[in-house]
Design a protein around this motif. Structure first.
Motif, PDB file in Angstrom:
ATOM      1  N   GLN A 150     -77.784-107.065 -45.913  1.00 55.05           N
ATOM      2  CA  GLN A 150     -77.462-105.701 -45.506  1.00 55.05           C
ATOM      3  C   GLN A 150     -77.492-104.782 -46.734  1.00 55.05           C
ATOM      4  O   GLN A 150     -76.470-104.280 -47.202  1.00 55.05           O
ATOM      5  CB  GLN A 150     -76.084-105.667 -44.842  1.00 55.05           C
ATOM      6  CG  GLN A 150     -76.016-106.374 -43.510  1.00 55.05           C
ATOM      7  CD  GLN A 150     -76.698-105.575 -42.405  1.00 55.05           C
ATOM      8  OE1 GLN A 150     -77.048-104.412 -42.576  1.00 55.05           O
ATOM      9  NE2 GLN A 150     -76.879-106.190 -41.246  1.00 55.05           N
ATOM     10  N   VAL A 151     -78.687-104.603 -47.259  1.00 58.31           N
ATOM     11  CA  VAL A 151     -78.836-103.785 -48.452  1.00 58.31           C
ATOM     12  C   VAL A 151     -78.838-102.306 -48.082  1.00 58.31           C
ATOM     13  O   VAL A 151     -79.183-101.927 -46.959  1.00 58.31           O
ATOM     14  CB  VAL A 151     -80.135-104.132 -49.205  1.00 58.31           C
ATOM     15  CG1 VAL A 151     -80.078-105.558 -49.713  1.00 58.31           C
ATOM     16  CG2 VAL A 151     -81.353-103.926 -48.325  1.00 58.31           C
ATOM     17  N   SER A 152     -78.448-101.484 -49.039  1.00 57.06           N
ATOM     18  CA  SER A 152     -78.479-100.048 -48.817  1.00 57.06           C
ATOM     19  C   SER A 152     -79.918 -99.554 -48.814  1.00 57.06           C
ATOM     20  O   SER A 152     -80.801-100.146 -49.431  1.00 57.06           O
ATOM     21  CB  SER A 152     -77.683 -99.328 -49.912  1.00 57.06           C
ATOM     22  OG  SER A 152     -78.231 -99.609 -51.185  1.00 57.06           O
ATOM     23  N   LYS A 153     -80.143 -98.472 -48.127  1.00 52.08           N
ATOM     24  CA  LYS A 153     -81.481 -97.890 -48.064  1.00 52.08           C
ATOM     25  C   LYS A 153     -81.844 -97.332 -49.449  1.00 52.08           C
ATOM     26  O   LYS A 153     -81.020 -96.705 -50.102  1.00 52.08           O
ATOM     27  CB  LYS A 153     -81.523 -96.780 -47.017  1.00 52.08           C
ATOM     28  CG  LYS A 153     -82.925 -96.248 -46.721  1.00 52.08           C
ATOM     29  CD  LYS A 153     -82.878 -95.186 -45.632  1.00 52.08           C
ATOM     30  CE  LYS A 153     -82.451 -95.745 -44.296  1.00 52.08           C
ATOM     31  NZ  LYS A 153     -82.569 -94.730 -43.208  1.00 52.08           N
ATOM     32  N   ASP A 189     -85.483 -94.846 -39.992  1.00 50.92           N
ATOM     33  CA  ASP A 189     -85.646 -96.288 -39.836  1.00 50.92           C
ATOM     34  C   ASP A 189     -86.427 -96.907 -40.990  1.00 50.92           C
ATOM     35  O   ASP A 189     -87.070 -97.935 -40.830  1.00 50.92           O
ATOM     36  CB  ASP A 189     -86.356 -96.599 -38.512  1.00 50.92           C
ATOM     37  CG  ASP A 189     -87.456 -95.581 -38.202  1.00 50.92           C
ATOM     38  OD1 ASP A 189     -88.021 -95.020 -39.164  1.00 50.92           O
ATOM     39  OD2 ASP A 189     -87.740 -95.352 -37.022  1.00 50.92           O
ATOM     40  N   GLY A 190     -86.378 -96.291 -42.153  1.00 48.20           N
ATOM     41  CA  GLY A 190     -87.096 -96.839 -43.298  1.00 48.20           C
ATOM     42  C   GLY A 190     -87.097 -95.863 -44.450  1.00 48.20           C
ATOM     43  O   GLY A 190     -86.138 -95.106 -44.655  1.00 48.20           O
ATOM     44  N   VAL A 214     -85.830-105.144 -49.921  1.00 43.99           N
ATOM     45  CA  VAL A 214     -85.363-103.968 -49.195  1.00 43.99           C
ATOM     46  C   VAL A 214     -86.297-103.566 -48.065  1.00 43.99           C
ATOM     47  O   VAL A 214     -85.956-102.734 -47.226  1.00 43.99           O
ATOM     48  CB  VAL A 214     -85.152-102.759 -50.132  1.00 43.99           C
ATOM     49  CG1 VAL A 214     -84.101-103.084 -51.180  1.00 43.99           C
ATOM     50  CG2 VAL A 214     -86.454-102.358 -50.800  1.00 43.99           C
ATOM     51  N   GLY A 215     -87.498-104.152 -48.045  1.00 42.88           N
ATOM     52  CA  GLY A 215     -88.438-103.818 -46.972  1.00 42.88           C
ATOM     53  C   GLY A 215     -89.785-104.456 -47.228  1.00 42.88           C
ATOM     54  O   GLY A 215     -89.964-105.220 -48.175  1.00 42.88           O
ATOM     55  N   SER A 235     -87.994-101.106 -43.222  1.00 43.03           N
ATOM     56  CA  SER A 235     -86.728-101.775 -43.499  1.00 43.03           C
ATOM     57  C   SER A 235     -86.576-103.008 -42.614  1.00 43.03           C
ATOM     58  O   SER A 235     -86.991-103.013 -41.446  1.00 43.03           O
ATOM     59  CB  SER A 235     -85.564-100.815 -43.252  1.00 43.03           C
ATOM     60  OG  SER A 235     -84.320-101.497 -43.360  1.00 43.03           O
ATOM     61  N   LEU A 236     -85.972-104.051 -43.166  1.00 37.32           N
ATOM     62  CA  LEU A 236     -85.722-105.276 -42.401  1.00 37.32           C
ATOM     63  C   LEU A 236     -84.284-105.356 -41.892  1.00 37.32           C
ATOM     64  O   LEU A 236     -83.965-106.231 -41.083  1.00 37.32           O
ATOM     65  CB  LEU A 236     -86.026-106.502 -43.257  1.00 37.32           C
ATOM     66  CG  LEU A 236     -87.472-106.640 -43.759  1.00 37.32           C
ATOM     67  CD1 LEU A 236     -87.608-107.902 -44.594  1.00 37.32           C
ATOM     68  CD2 LEU A 236     -88.450-106.650 -42.595  1.00 37.32           C
TER      69      LEU A 236
END
Length: 254
Positions: A150-153, A189-190, A214-215, A235-236
């Motif tokens: 659950q990484v930050s954007k 969403d990304g 992160v993606g 993003s995943l």
């Protein structure tokens, strides 16, 4: 940022000359120089793989998560307008540093899982939904990036490392390259980024210097692969539960 997608096309690499994997692209590759990866990433390069549909000259990149599971972009394994991914018999995964490497190891695929039931009738539908999992019949000996956390954007201005087999600054495709990219903005969403990523990089990882995933590379344009044009990172985080569920429920015994 919806306007960006209207300019986007899936970032597949098409070999125009020679054999399917010895080719120059369209001469619009990233002009960013290949860089040395940060120490936390350097030992994970073998976990970035080639995703290829048999009989086609197009290919994508993929990212090994853990064991027998890897993630790639949805558009790499499902055609626009199709209600299901390609049959597993049509997809193979290559382990090696270049598609021209005679020692490249090709692996069959046991399952393809699209993680979104959103329609895929146009490229616009991919924004935030461009994720698929590929399961191999058994574990791989390659490096693994681990289950996404659950990484930050990523924040605008943050520098990420992109790894893929896409078109490089010389217009060549099929050799693993590493470039630094800079986050340009955030979407619902990304995120968007500039500085690298072109034909064939779809599904490759976007990483923080500490190795955090992160993606993955999602969308860009064949005409706008120059560094100053924005691309979309997928993003995943919204799919972590589905990824974990798939890992815990393999399709068949190893």
């Amino acid at each position: 940022m919806r306007w960006i997608v209207k300019l986007m096309a899936p970032m597949l690499a098409v070999a125009l000359l020679g054999s399917p994997f010895t080719a120059r692209g369209q001469g619009v590759g990233s002009t960013s120089n290949t860089v040395d990866p940060p120490p936390a990433i350097a030992d994970k390069l073998s976990g970035v793989v080639i995703v290829h549909r048999r009989g086609e000259r197009a290919f994508c990149s993929g990212t090994v998560l853990a064991g027998r599971l890897l993630v790639t972009a949805r558009h790499c394994v499902q055609a626009i307008g199709a209600d299901a991914p390609y049959p597993v018999e049509e997809i193979r995964v290559g382990f090696g540093s270049s598609t021209t490497d005679p020692d490249i190891l090709w692996r069959d695929v046991s399952r393809i899982i699209v993680l979104s039931d959103a329609p895929f009738e146009s490229v616009e539908d991919l924004q935030g939904q461009d994720v698929a999992l590929i399961e191999l019949p058994g574990d791989t000996n390659s490096a693994q990036f681990g289950v996404p956390q659950q990484v930050s954007k990523p924040e605008p201005g943050e520098v990420l490392t992109l790894i893929g087999f896409g078109e490089d600054r010389y217009g060549l495709v099929g050799t693993r390259h590493i470039v630094d990219v800079t986050v340009a903005g955030q979407t619902s969403d990304g995120f968007t980024y500039t500085g690298g990523g072109c034909l064939g990089d779809s599904g490759g990882p976007l990483l923080r210097p500490d190795g955090a995933l992160v993606g993955i590379v999602s969308l860009g344009t064949t005409a706008l692969c120059a560094p100053n044009y924005e691309r979309i990172g997928q993003s995943l985080v919204p799919f972590i539960d589905a990824i974990v569920h798939t890992m815990l429920n393999p399709s068949s015994p190893e």
